[in-house]
Design an enzyme around this catalytic site. Structure first.
Site, PDB file in Angstrom:
ATOM      1  N   GLU A  94       0.801  -1.231   0.000  1.00  0.00           N
ATOM      2  CA  GLU A  94       0.000   0.000   0.000  1.00  0.00           C
ATOM      3  C   GLU A  94       0.831   1.277   0.000  1.00  0.00           C
ATOM      4  OE1 GLU A  94      -3.160   0.397  -0.370  1.00  0.00           O
ATOM      5  OE2 GLU A  94      -3.793  -1.697  -0.314  1.00  0.00           O
ATOM      6  N   SER A 364     -26.922 -21.940 -22.080  1.00  0.00           N
ATOM      7  CA  SER A 364     -27.868 -21.358 -23.034  1.00  0.00           C
ATOM      8  C   SER A 364     -28.706 -20.237 -22.441  1.00  0.00           C
ATOM      9  CB  SER A 364     -28.796 -22.450 -23.576  1.00  0.00           C
ATOM     10  OG  SER A 364     -28.060 -23.369 -24.362  1.00  0.00           O
TER      11      SER A 364
END
Length: 800
Positions: A94, A364
């Site tokens: 960080e 599908s």
């Protein structure tokens, strides 16, 4: 007045203005510093005692789903109660210069800006740990430039008053690690069932990588991304000298925590998975400090009656506790409100939300999105394609597609193909539209996951969550209007309003419709999906007397089964599968495989038919949309009209006024022009003759040091020509002759020849016959030019 006196007056005026400006600036700075300094005590997590509970309500505004207290969001620990390796890991990823800067890292900001410019986007942040802590702990929520300045000033002031260890500890006590864990102690408990002081290197590296994006780096939802992020943290620690290479390699191989084991102690109210999802949205928007103990009264969209019906429907159909699980999401398409969310059987056992976090292949059930993409391109569903095994050029490979039951319908319309869920036809439709357009359509409909534009996306290979797919269908059901929130934006709408008790301000998250799909196209898709339920793969979801549209989805190995359907007033997505692994469900439906039209459709029906239908509306009939069929062919990456000579042209029905305008420049008896650049002249002639195409040769000077007789360019470079047409090739030719073979010759003879050819020699000695050339560079046969440098290796009489 003399010019000299005027100049003196101007200088005095300028000096006075400068003094006034400096005085004002100093006064402003002093006031700002004093004001900022007075706010520092409020940043200390241990000093924030004036918390007001936040309350999350159901849609009725009365039923309490959760109380979010400050002490629930985090458990404060001291510096000595946090493993040193955890502190090192968070600093490495960080803020590498945390122990060097004074709260605002100018060098880090410059580096971040440079990376953003290079990548043409925001790829690196410049905020320090101190600034991030101030942002997390800062109680005000206005989004202004003044707030940014105030935060930077606070960060600088904080560094003057607090030690680095105190700032780092406060930061670790406030940041969000996902799964409801705020602060390092809660994160250690949630992910590893231990205290923060006992964290190991691989555990610390995993946790350090999460706060920058808790959703993306969630080891339960995205284990691959979490593992890569952990490795990135470890590499940074190695580069900074904090761990050895051996430690890096061992830590990278450590297993991730199991999705079922990631949870906080305790339970939630009647809709725990939904509450966790709401909390994540609120924290993302308001910050943890405002959500937990910040006095927010949040009215959500959930209908607890529907939530109970969802659980009852799933438990009615899935009675085997060791069998597959299910997730269910119900959305009001007109308001975008999430009315029910079933994310798992047992929140106490696993807090992993199958409805929002689990991303599986929809099969599908993704085909309506492909159809919507085709309609966006003007393609009408009356277009007929050949249902048969197909092979499609996907660029780097050939994509071979068959129907899963190996039955084919022959020439069939797209309208019929979606009813029968024909893979072959939709693979061809994907080829017509293009995977990138399908991704674009999916995102516009409301799917937020990153989708790769692979051709298989047309058959549902891209993983999405039930919540995302429900929202996409809701957009279609709402006549092509995606509903966002006025306050929280383009995310699933789970919050109605947020009442800030402290400030008496109410943020209404009102539904905002966005037309992302043509209204007529959306109504036509709905009409086709009604046929799926009436006569196709979704027949088990049909409810007498109720209009139902929907689509089934089943993956090739029966590992995932879906039914996503809707009535005029409610969209419901159901997924069935094993949450812990991709296990084929080959016998779980009465000895038969589980497909989308089996258990998912039955759960959908069991849920929807229990809902009060006294105020049910009807689907709008799609408007008439004329169409005309056009022969088209793909040329240079785009579809063009066939000019009558094109091979492989397709007959496509386009909506009136749609379709390609440009005509293709196909030639009679057309053959492809192969690329022959880089080949020898003879090889190029032979390759072109195979098409058959004639060759027109033009010579161009060869570059010194390069072999002559090579094709440098061609026209045309690609495309097509009529058979036996000419292709012009430019062949390199040595203007000053070719370099002789000097190997084996005496150095004296070589020097004589080099002088004649005007080339320069550079020789060095090596073992070999005295005065004889044993090696040369460049090789013999290359083109020469005056001044070409030739390197020789000449024998010195010694032996190797």
């Amino acid at each position: 007045m003399p010019p000299r006196r005027r100049r003196v007056r101007k200088r005095r005026l300028a000096a006075l203005l400068l003094v006034l400006f400096v005085t004002a600036a100093l006064s402003f700075t002093f006031g700002l510093v004093r004001a900022v300094a007075s706010e520092i005590p409020t940043l200390d997590p241990s000093a924030q005692h004036s918390e007001v509970d936040s309350v999350v309500y159901a849609s009725n505004g009365r039923s309490v789903l959760a109380v979010l207290r400050g002490d629930e969001s985090r458990v404060l620990v001291g510096t000595d109660d946090i493993a040193p390796i955890m502190r090192q890991a968070i600093v490495s990823v960080e803020d590498q210069r945390f122990f060097e800067h004074n709260g605002v890292d100018v060098r880090g900001i410059a580096r971040a800006l440079w990376q953003d410019v290079r990548q043409k986007g925001i790829v690196e942040g410049g905020s320090t740990i101190t600034q991030q802590f101030v942002k997390n702990a800062y109680i005000r929520n206005e989004r202004t430039f003044a707030r940014k300045i105030r935060e930077a000033a606070l960060a600088w002031q904080l560094e003057q008053r607090w030690s680095k260890d105190r700032i780092l500890t406060a930061y670790l006590n406030t940041i969000y690690f996902g799964h409801g864990a705020y602060g390092i102690q809660q994160a250690a408990r949630a992910y590893f069932k231990k205290s923060a002081r006992d964290l190991t290197l691989p555990e610390a590296a995993l946790l350090a990588g999460i706060p920058s994006d808790p959703s993306l780096y969630d080891p339960a939802a995205n284990p691959r991304d979490a593992r890569l992020r952990r490795h990135h943290v470890l590499e940074l620690m190695f580069e900074q000298g904090k761990i050895t290479r051996r430690q890096l390699m061992r830590a990278s191989k450590a297993p991730l925590p199991s999705a079922d084991d990631i949870r906080l102690p305790g339970t939630r109210g009647p809709a725990p998975y939904f509450v966790n999802y709401v909390k994540d949205q609120l924290v993302e928007h308001y910050g943890a400090g405002r959500v937990f103990g910040g006095g927010l009264h949040v009215t959500t969209t959930i209908d607890l009656g529907l939530q109970l019906k969802a659980r009852a429907a799933i438990e009615h159909v899935l009675r085997n506790p060791d069998g597959p699980a299910a997730a269910l999401v119900a959305i009001d398409p007109h308001t975008g409100a999430v009315k029910a969310m079933f994310g798992g059987r047992n929140f106490r056992r696993s807090q992993f939300n199958l409805a929002a976090q689990a991303k599986r292949q929809p099969g599908s059930a993704f085909k309506p999105i492909v159809l919507a993409s085709a309609m966006n391109e003007g393609i009408s569903p009356i277009t007929e394609l050949e249902s048969k095994p197909v092979s499609i050029d996907a660029g780097d490979r050939i994509w071979k597609v068959t129907n899963y039951d190996h039955t084919y319908l022959g020439r069939v319309s797209v309208s019929r193909a979606i009813v029968s869920s024909d893979n072959s036809v939709f693979a061809q439709l994907t080829d017509l539209v293009g995977p990138k357009e399908i991704v674009k359509t999916a995102h516009s409909l409301g799917i937020r996951s990153q989708l790769q534009p692979y051709f298989s996306i047309g058959l549902g290979s891209a993983a999405v969550s039930p919540l995302e797919l429900a929202r996409a269908y809701a957009t279609v059901a709402n006549d092509g209007r995606r509903v966002d929130g006025s306050e929280l934006g383009n995310v699933p709408r789970v919050v109605e309003s947020v009442d800030h008790v402290r400030s008496n301000r109410v943020d209404e998250n009102a539904p905002i419709p966005n037309q992302v799909l043509d209204e007529g196209h959306a109504e036509l898709i709905t009409s086709l999906l009604q046929n799926v339920v009436r006569e196709g793969t979704g027949r088990r979801a049909a409810i007498p007397g109720l209009q139902v549209a929907g689509k089934t989805g089943t993956t090739d190995n029966y590992g995932d089964a879906w039914f996503v359907g809707y009535t005029p007033d409610l969209v419901v997505a159901v997924w069935v599968g094993y949450p812990d692994a991709l296990r084929p469900m080959l016998t779980e439906f009465g000895g038969e495989p589980v497909a989308g039209g089996t258990l998912p459709a039955l759960i959908w029906k069991a849920f929807v038919q229990k809902i009060d239908r006294s105020d049910t509306h009807s689907f709008d009939s799609p408007p008439y949309q004329g169409s005309a069929s056009t022969w088209v062919v793909e040329r240079d990456g785009q579809w063009q009209q066939d000019n009558g000579y094109c091979r492989g042209a397709r007959l496509i029905a386009y909506f009136s006024g749609e379709g390609p305008d440009e005509k293709a420049d196909c030639k009679p008896n057309e053959v492809d022009v192969p690329r022959v650049v880089g080949m020898t002249a003879e090889g190029a002639k032979e390759r072109l003759a195979q098409q058959p195409l004639a060759t027109n040769v033009v010579y161009a000077p060869a570059k010194p040091g390069r072999l002559p007789g090579i094709v440098l360019s061609q026209y045309p470079r690609s495309g097509g020509l009529s058979a036996n047409d000419d292709v012009t090739i430019w062949v390199s030719k040595a203007r000053y002759g070719a370099l002789p073979n000097f190997v084996g010759s005496s150095l004296r003879d070589v020097e004589h020849e080099a002088a004649r050819l005007h080339v320069r020699l550079r020789a060095r000695a090596a073992p070999g016959r005295t005065g004889t050339v044993v090696h040369q560079s460049p090789d013999p046969g290359v083109a020469i030019a005056p001044g070409l440098r030739v390197r020789l290796v000449v024998g010195d009489g010694s032996r190797t």
